[in-house]
Scaffold this active site. Structure first.
Site, PDB file in Angstrom:
ATOM      1  N   CYS A  91       0.830  -1.210   0.000  1.00 38.91           N
ATOM      2  CA  CYS A  91       0.000   0.000   0.000  1.00 38.91           C
ATOM      3  C   CYS A  91       0.857   1.249   0.000  1.00 38.91           C
ATOM      4  CB  CYS A  91      -0.902  -0.011   1.223  1.00 38.91           C
ATOM      5  SG  CYS A  91       0.001  -0.186   2.764  1.00 38.91           S
ATOM      6  N   GLU A 141      -3.955   2.084  -8.264  1.00 41.89           N
ATOM      7  CA  GLU A 141      -3.011   1.156  -7.642  1.00 41.89           C
ATOM      8  C   GLU A 141      -2.753  -0.016  -8.570  1.00 41.89           C
ATOM      9  OE1 GLU A 141      -4.607  -0.157  -3.875  1.00 41.89           O
ATOM     10  OE2 GLU A 141      -2.707   0.308  -2.936  1.00 41.89           O
TER      11      GLU A 141
HETATM   12  P1  NAD Z   1      -9.366  -6.375  -0.506  1.00 37.83           P
HETATM   13  O1  NAD Z   1     -10.022  -5.119  -0.088  1.00 37.83           O
HETATM   14  O2  NAD Z   1      -9.841  -7.063  -1.721  1.00 37.83           O
HETATM   15  O3  NAD Z   1      -9.463  -7.467   0.662  1.00 37.83           O
HETATM   16  C1  NAD Z   1      -9.062  -7.185   1.958  1.00 37.83           C
HETATM   17  C2  NAD Z   1      -9.843  -8.055   2.936  1.00 37.83           C
HETATM   18  O4  NAD Z   1     -11.218  -7.722   2.867  1.00 37.83           O
HETATM   19  C3  NAD Z   1      -9.756  -9.553   2.653  1.00 37.83           C
HETATM   20  O5  NAD Z   1      -9.659 -10.255   3.865  1.00 37.83           O
HETATM   21  C4  NAD Z   1     -11.072  -9.844   1.961  1.00 37.83           C
HETATM   22  O6  NAD Z   1     -11.482 -11.174   2.133  1.00 37.83           O
HETATM   23  C5  NAD Z   1     -11.999  -8.890   2.690  1.00 37.83           C
HETATM   24  N1  NAD Z   1     -13.209  -8.525   1.966  1.00 37.83           N
HETATM   25  C6  NAD Z   1     -13.420  -8.486   0.619  1.00 37.83           C
HETATM   26  N2  NAD Z   1     -14.682  -8.112   0.352  1.00 37.83           N
HETATM   27  C7  NAD Z   1     -15.293  -7.890   1.537  1.00 37.83           C
HETATM   28  C8  NAD Z   1     -16.592  -7.466   1.924  1.00 37.83           C
HETATM   29  N3  NAD Z   1     -17.544  -7.205   1.027  1.00 37.83           N
HETATM   30  N4  NAD Z   1     -16.871  -7.330   3.230  1.00 37.83           N
HETATM   31  C9  NAD Z   1     -15.926  -7.577   4.164  1.00 37.83           C
HETATM   32  N5  NAD Z   1     -14.684  -8.004   3.862  1.00 37.83           N
HETATM   33  C10 NAD Z   1     -14.364  -8.148   2.570  1.00 37.83           C
HETATM   34  O7  NAD Z   1      -7.835  -6.025  -0.574  1.00 37.83           O
HETATM   35  P2  NAD Z   1      -6.626  -6.939  -1.058  1.00 37.83           P
HETATM   36  O8  NAD Z   1      -6.605  -6.992  -2.530  1.00 37.83           O
HETATM   37  O9  NAD Z   1      -6.640  -8.229  -0.311  1.00 37.83           O
HETATM   38  O10 NAD Z   1      -5.380  -6.120  -0.497  1.00 37.83           O
HETATM   39  C11 NAD Z   1      -4.755  -5.148  -1.231  1.00 37.83           C
HETATM   40  C12 NAD Z   1      -5.269  -3.775  -0.812  1.00 37.83           C
HETATM   41  O11 NAD Z   1      -5.005  -3.555   0.563  1.00 37.83           O
HETATM   42  C13 NAD Z   1      -4.548  -2.681  -1.562  1.00 37.83           C
HETATM   43  O12 NAD Z   1      -5.477  -1.693  -1.945  1.00 37.83           O
HETATM   44  C14 NAD Z   1      -3.575  -2.132  -0.518  1.00 37.83           C
HETATM   45  O13 NAD Z   1      -3.185  -0.819  -0.746  1.00 37.83           O
HETATM   46  C15 NAD Z   1      -4.379  -2.288   0.743  1.00 37.83           C
HETATM   47  N6  NAD Z   1      -3.505  -2.271   1.932  1.00 37.83           N
HETATM   48  C16 NAD Z   1      -3.507  -1.171   2.735  1.00 37.83           C
HETATM   49  C17 NAD Z   1      -2.664  -1.114   3.838  1.00 37.83           C
HETATM   50  C18 NAD Z   1      -2.633   0.099   4.737  1.00 37.83           C
HETATM   51  O14 NAD Z   1      -2.119  -0.001   5.841  1.00 37.83           O
HETATM   52  N7  NAD Z   1      -3.151   1.238   4.314  1.00 37.83           N
HETATM   53  C19 NAD Z   1      -1.841  -2.203   4.134  1.00 37.83           C
HETATM   54  C20 NAD Z   1      -1.856  -3.314   3.284  1.00 37.83           C
HETATM   55  C21 NAD Z   1      -2.701  -3.335   2.187  1.00 37.83           C
END
Ligand code: NAD
Length: 491
Positions: free
Chosen positions: A285, A385
């Site tokens: 991120c 991203e």
């Molecule tokens: P994502 O949003 O697709 O998934 C994250 C989590 O949310 C997973 O556990 C997923 O199963 C869950 N999820 C998905 N749909 C959901 C819903 N409708 N309701 C509840 N939970 C749900 O993200 P990703 O692709 O796994 O991770 C990458 C993203 O995370 C990137 O955008 C990255 O920038 C961000 N990120 C941010 C930080 C930070 O500290 N700001 C740190 C790491 C990653």
């Protein structure tokens, strides 16, 4: 080290590590080789119900245990993770495809993070003041059951960011790891289960739209904490608003990394900017994915930057000298390749990389060559991203235009500045719309330094003492030495 895994895994509910059952499971796949590592249960809404009920039942005793005892257990967990960190790092390298040398550092960070919160909570004192004829106490109390949802890109750190402040503050937890990176978090659950009373920490596995949604909408969950994409963050924020529960959101980023023409050591800047853009295979991120280089040094800088990207060792996740390995899955790999193509269609010039690399023994994996595109800030590759080892290089000469462009995305997670002029550095730091600004060292994160986003990169801060505020609420207690005089309904 050879790592043995269970054949099937299931959730941790009320102190019981349940097993899978192949009929209703998904496979944890090694993205480099395509091998199935284990099977993990798809939890259902009723599993979420049981996990939340367990957390709710465990809450009174955990809250009443007191800070000292909770801090002691968190320290024990840190010790356990430290003892098991090599094994856990290898599991992440297998499950997520990241370089093992890098994941090891994640575990060091995670261990430090648990210890930080075990210490800082001991200095987290209630406040009070005299009032007329008495005293008012502002007591910080835990919120109850916290629903925590994490992404796949750095499981050790993500779990630590969530669990350490929530637990030490006296809350109980139901955590949902990402379906692409569940194994090490379930192995962590085994360590937690040895140390914590049943029900204090529960873990549910499976799909976000099912398990994450059920967790965030559960009426007994009193706090939501989410790290992941801005898109899903908006859904969680909507649920939190509807349910009137507080939420912490750590979301996406498209961070600007700015090079002034007065840098003293160009090679050191280039090495740091290379790391900033493509560590964690660019699946970070906070990656510095938009590099703004001043026109006066652009030619020499670009030439050396291209050479630096070419030198980066692409290799198997388990090879000690790999610096870039494979992306988490084929879908992510194809997405990154599509963005590289899109950038060129938008008019960006491909300076280096741009294709899939083949690594012997890991032919299944999407190893993407470290890539630089000479771009303009308004292009989609500079606004969205990509989450792969892809850097947009932007040349600047007018300071005001560069600042407007650096701030010109929906995100505001992090940014970097390289200069030998402190005045430039401080002025620029105050103009950047980002939760973290790192001067002369990108990703300079230390426990206790707040981390979180401006704008669409999130709401709230983690990694610091303030996170304890987000996991507590204030109760005001007033004490009077004497009853008041009778005046409202005199005898
Ligand atoms: P994502 O949003 O697709 O998934 C994250 C989590 O949310 C997973 O556990 C997923 O199963 C869950 N999820 C998905 N749909 C959901 C819903 N409708 N309701 C509840 N939970 C749900 O993200 P990703 O692709 O796994 O991770 C990458 C993203 O995370 C990137 O955008 C990255 O920038 C961000 N990120 C941010 C930080 C930070 O500290 N700001 C740190 C790491 C990653």
């Amino acid at each position: 080290m050879k790592v043995e895994l269970d054949k099937t895994y299931g959730p941790l509910i009320n102190g019981v590590l349940e097993t899978g059952g192949k009929e209703f499971c998904f496979a944890a796949v090694d993205p480099a080789t395509g091998n199935n590592l284990a099977y993990i249960r798809y939890c259902t809404e009723s599993d979420v119900d049981r996990a939340v009920a367990a957390a709710q039942n465990a809450f009174p005793a955990w809250r009443n245990l007191g800070q000292q005892q909770r801090a002691r257990l968190i320290n024990l967990l840190a010790d356990e993770i430290e003892r098991n960190s090599e094994r856990l790092a290898i599991i992440d390298a297998l499950d997520v495809g990241r370089c093992v040398s890098e994941v090891r550092k994640d575990y060091l960070t995670a261990v430090r993070h648990y210890r930080y919160f075990a210490s800082v909570v001991m200095a987290y004192e209630d406040s009070g003041r005299e009032i007329e004829g008495g005293y008012a106490i502002a007591r910080r109390e835990p919120l109850g059951v916290c629903g925590q949802i994490i992404p796949w890109n750095a499981p050790a750190i993500m779990a630590a960011f969530k669990l350490a402040p929530a637990l030490v503050a006296g809350n109980t937890v139901v955590l949902k790891p990402d379906e692409n990176a569940t194994l090490s978090t379930l192995e962590l659950a085994k360590l937690i289960n040895k140390i914590f009373p049943a029900g204090v920490m529960n873990m549910v596995t499976g799909l976000g739209e099912v398990v994450g949604a059920a967790l965030s909408e559960h009426p007994l969950v009193r706090k939501l904490s989410f790290t992941g994409s801005t898109e899903v963050g908006r859904i969680i924020a909507g649920v939190a608003a509807k349910r009137l529960v507080p939420s912490t959101l750590e979301l996406g980023g498209k961070s600007a990394n700015i090079v002034f023409p007065d840098i003293e050591d160009i090679d050191a800047v280039i090495d740091n900017a290379t790391f900033a853009a493509i560590h964690n295979n660019g699946q970070s991120c906070l990656a510095g994915t938009r590099l703004f280089v001043h026109a006066d040094i652009a030619d020499v800088f670009s030439e050396k930057l291209i050479a630096s990207f070419r030198r980066v060792k692409i290799g198997s996740p388990l090879a000690e000298d790999s610096r870039v390995s494979c992306l988490v899955n084929a879908r992510q790999g194809e997405r990154v390749l599509d963005y590289i193509k899109l950038g060129q269609e938008e008019g960006a010039e491909l300076l280096v990389g741009g294709a899939r690399a083949v690594v012997a023994g890991c032919e299944h994996g999407y190893f993407i060559q470290p890539t630089i595109l000479l771009a303009r800030n308004e292009m989609r590759i500079c606004q969205e991203e990509i989450f792969g080892p892809v850097l947009s290089l932007i040349i600047w000469d007018d300071y005001e235009t560069m600042i407007a462009q650096a701030n010109g995305t929906e995100y505001g997670l992090a940014s970097g500045i390289y200069t030998s002029n402190l005045k430039h550095a401080m002025e620029t730091a105050s103009r950047l719309e980002a939760g973290s600004v790192w001067i002369n060292r990108y990703s300079n994160i230390t426990d206790g330094t707040a981390f979180g986003g401006y704008k669409n990169s999130g709401i709230g801060r983690e990694f610091c003492r303030e996170a304890l505020n987000a996991y507590t609420q204030i109760k005001t207690i007033t004490v009077q030495a004497e009853l008041p005089d009778i005046w409202f309904s005199p005898l």
